[in-house]
Structures are given as C-alpha cells and as structure tokens.
Write an enzyme that holds these catalytic residues in place. Sequence first.
Site, PDB file in Angstrom:
ATOM      1  N   THR A 139       0.593   4.259  -2.754  1.00  0.00           N
ATOM      2  CA  THR A 139       0.269   5.823  -2.525  1.00  0.00           C
ATOM      3  C   THR A 139       1.188   6.618  -3.165  1.00  0.00           C
ATOM      4  O   THR A 139       0.787   7.734  -3.663  1.00  0.00           O
ATOM      5  CB  THR A 139       0.190   6.048  -0.819  1.00  0.00           C
ATOM      6  OG1 THR A 139       1.789   5.714  -0.134  1.00  0.00           O
ATOM      7  CG2 THR A 139      -0.655   5.080  -0.160  1.00  0.00           C
ATOM      8  N   LYS A 140       2.729   6.272  -3.198  1.00  0.00           N
ATOM      9  CA  LYS A 140       3.526   6.756  -3.828  1.00  0.00           C
ATOM     10  C   LYS A 140       3.376   6.978  -5.447  1.00  0.00           C
ATOM     11  O   LYS A 140       3.758   7.958  -6.238  1.00  0.00           O
ATOM     12  CB  LYS A 140       4.833   6.286  -3.500  1.00  0.00           C
ATOM     13  CG  LYS A 140       5.419   6.612  -2.166  1.00  0.00           C
ATOM     14  CD  LYS A 140       5.402   8.302  -1.765  1.00  0.00           C
ATOM     15  CE  LYS A 140       5.882   8.579  -0.392  1.00  0.00           C
ATOM     16  NZ  LYS A 140       6.020   9.786  -0.280  1.00  0.00           N
TER      17      LYS A 140
ATOM     18  N   LEU B  90       0.852  -1.177  -0.077  1.00  0.00           N
ATOM     19  CA  LEU B  90       0.011  -0.184   0.208  1.00  0.00           C
ATOM     20  C   LEU B  90       0.792   1.417  -0.007  1.00  0.00           C
ATOM     21  O   LEU B  90       0.518   2.245  -0.417  1.00  0.00           O
ATOM     22  CB  LEU B  90      -1.051  -0.089   1.187  1.00  0.00           C
ATOM     23  CG  LEU B  90      -1.951   1.349   1.350  1.00  0.00           C
ATOM     24  CD1 LEU B  90      -2.850   1.254   0.208  1.00  0.00           C
ATOM     25  CD2 LEU B  90      -2.680   1.025   2.736  1.00  0.00           C
ATOM     26  N   TYR B  91       2.049   1.168   0.926  1.00  0.00           N
ATOM     27  CA  TYR B  91       2.834   2.311   0.504  1.00  0.00           C
ATOM     28  C   TYR B  91       3.359   2.505  -0.689  1.00  0.00           C
ATOM     29  O   TYR B  91       3.302   3.982  -1.223  1.00  0.00           O
ATOM     30  CB  TYR B  91       3.951   2.172   1.588  1.00  0.00           C
ATOM     31  CG  TYR B  91       5.047   3.052   1.322  1.00  0.00           C
ATOM     32  CD1 TYR B  91       5.122   4.361   2.236  1.00  0.00           C
ATOM     33  CD2 TYR B  91       6.303   2.820   0.875  1.00  0.00           C
ATOM     34  CE1 TYR B  91       6.258   5.331   1.995  1.00  0.00           C
ATOM     35  CE2 TYR B  91       7.376   3.571   0.474  1.00  0.00           C
ATOM     36  CZ  TYR B  91       7.357   5.051   1.283  1.00  0.00           C
ATOM     37  OH  TYR B  91       8.354   5.930   1.116  1.00  0.00           O
ATOM     38  N   ALA B  92       3.575   1.757  -1.549  1.00  0.00           N
ATOM     39  CA  ALA B  92       4.152   1.909  -2.740  1.00  0.00           C
ATOM     40  C   ALA B  92       3.096   2.307  -3.672  1.00  0.00           C
ATOM     41  O   ALA B  92       2.995   3.402  -4.363  1.00  0.00           O
ATOM     42  CB  ALA B  92       4.633   0.521  -3.344  1.00  0.00           C
TER      43      ALA B  92
END
Length: 336
Positions: A155-156, A151-153
């Site tokens: 969002t980026k 999910l972090y990736a």
Amino acid sequence: MKVLVTGTAGFIGSHVAQVLLARGDEVVGIDNLNDYYDVSLKQARLVRLLTRPGYVHVTADLADRAAMEQAFATHRPQRVVNLAAQAGVRYAAENPHVYVSSNVTGFLHMLEGCRNHDIEHLVYASTSSVYGANRAMPFSEHAATEHPLTLYAATKKANEMMAHSYAHLYGIPCTGLRFFTVYGPWGRPDMALFLFTQAILEGRPIRVFNHGHHKRSFTYVDDIVEGVVRTLDRVPGKDPDWSGERPDPATSGVAPYRLYNIGNEQPVELLRYIEVLEDCLGRKAQMEMLPLQPGDVPDTEADVSDLIANVGYRPVVPVEEGVANFVRWYRDYYRV
C-alpha cells in the site's frame, strides 16, 4: 503557514503537529481515533494539542470522501503532511481491507484535496518496508522496490506511485519519506520497545524473533520529525535538483517529486537494543527465542545521503539516548 496534518492523534503525527505549532504555524489535524490500539493513549496525545493556540481538530476517516472534501474546503490549508495510515505490518494479514481503505483510498482523497485546492506541497509517510526482498545494503531510494513482502508495504509503494502520477499530471509538488523503525516517547503499544518494556516490568517473557540477530536502523522520533519539517519547507520544483535526465525511483525528470529515506545510519542488532533497554529499566529480560516472522526482513540499513545533500539533515540520536528517553516517558505516563 497553515498545514493540514493527518494522524495527529498518532505517534509521529502528534509530534509533528507540536513542532509546527511551536514555530508559529497553524495546524489543522485530522484523525479518526480508531481502536487499532489503546484509544486513551491517542486521546492523551490529542489533549496536548487541543490546548495549543493555532490547532484545530477534525475527527474523520481519510476514507470518508465527503469529510475530506469538506476539510480542505473549510480550512484551506497551504501544505499537507499525510501521516495517517493503518499501521502495523502483521495486522494486514488479519484485516487487509482496512489497509486498502485507509492507505490507498484515504491517500487518494488526500491527493484529490491537493489537486482541487492548489496545495503548495504534499509530504507523505512511506516506509522502509517497501524495500522488501531487496538485499542490497544500505537501502537506497535509487534502488528498485518492486517486491514488497507485506500488504502494508504494497500500500505504501502504491502511495509513492500515486503521488508521482499526481505530481506529473497536476504539478503538485510531492515528497515521500521512507521511515525506518521509529521509536520514542508517546510511541505505539504494538511496537517492540513498548511491548518489551511492558513485559519486562511485569515480569513476563518477551518474544524475540530471529533469535535477536536481525539489525534495524532504529530511528528516534525527534529525528523523524525534524526530517518531516525540513522536507516540508523544501518544495520540489522550486529547487534546482528536482529534475533529472533519466528515470530514477527517487526523483523524476517529468514531475516535481522526491523520495527520501529518514533513518539512523547506524543499524543496531535487536539483542543490543534489548540490552540497552535492560540497562535503562535496571532489570533483565526473560527471552523466548523464535524464528524470523513471515514478511520480516533480516536487516534494514538506511542510506540517507540524499537527505543530507538536498535537505541538509541526518538523524543523529543513538539508541542509548533514545531508549532512555522512552523509558522515562513510559514510567511517568503509566506511573510504574
């Protein structure tokens, strides 16, 4: 010039602010000092900035729309460096809403601030994690990044697409920077080097995922900062190379928009990274060998040919030098 820098109590943001102040820029720093990790470390970074002339701090959350609107209206920055984000690839599995709030909603507020206040250039942090399931090495900005593994990736990747839409619709020059495994003094306590150093000095075993066989483009923080500052000074749309004749993930034929990798071109195996740390500490690590974690990729390798060609810069600090600098800082800061 006056630069708004978000995340100035954070690892990279505090370093960027120091360099901008040193060269004579004014810096308006924004940070919410959240408790994702040791707040006292964030406060210590911030104290170093508060004593510098030309620095003004705003304690606020990027997701607070009214606070962001006020920050832009009050301080009237010329350029923006957005480094604030909810960090940590694995933490997203526990708190996904925090990531979307900070990394997506917060970034929208930065874009709106730039749109409403005629910002000359927005530089923002992306990540090598956007390459996800892409296995073509080295990772190139010109490759597709449609399959993030965390999910972090995701969002980026969303940040990159949002920035392009604002660059196209409103003519805001935007540059995204995909950072590769940053380390160095004043680093984050949840990162491998910090965790390994603490455990080895305390005589505890370290957790070594993928049995230490994956490689990373470990990139020293000073190299990252130099890349941030140099790209801040190179505004897309004012340079002859910003437009193209065909769609390209790294640039755009319709907008003042660029993407760059910032990473060391020489990937290092994790076991070698640990070996360098052992040499610097003068102690051997007890290693608990584990399989690759979900969401992790086996290897990363940065293609920085565009950064070299367009910005005239490449990261150069080897891990032997960078890890030694971190260990010196760690021993001094924690008095061990």
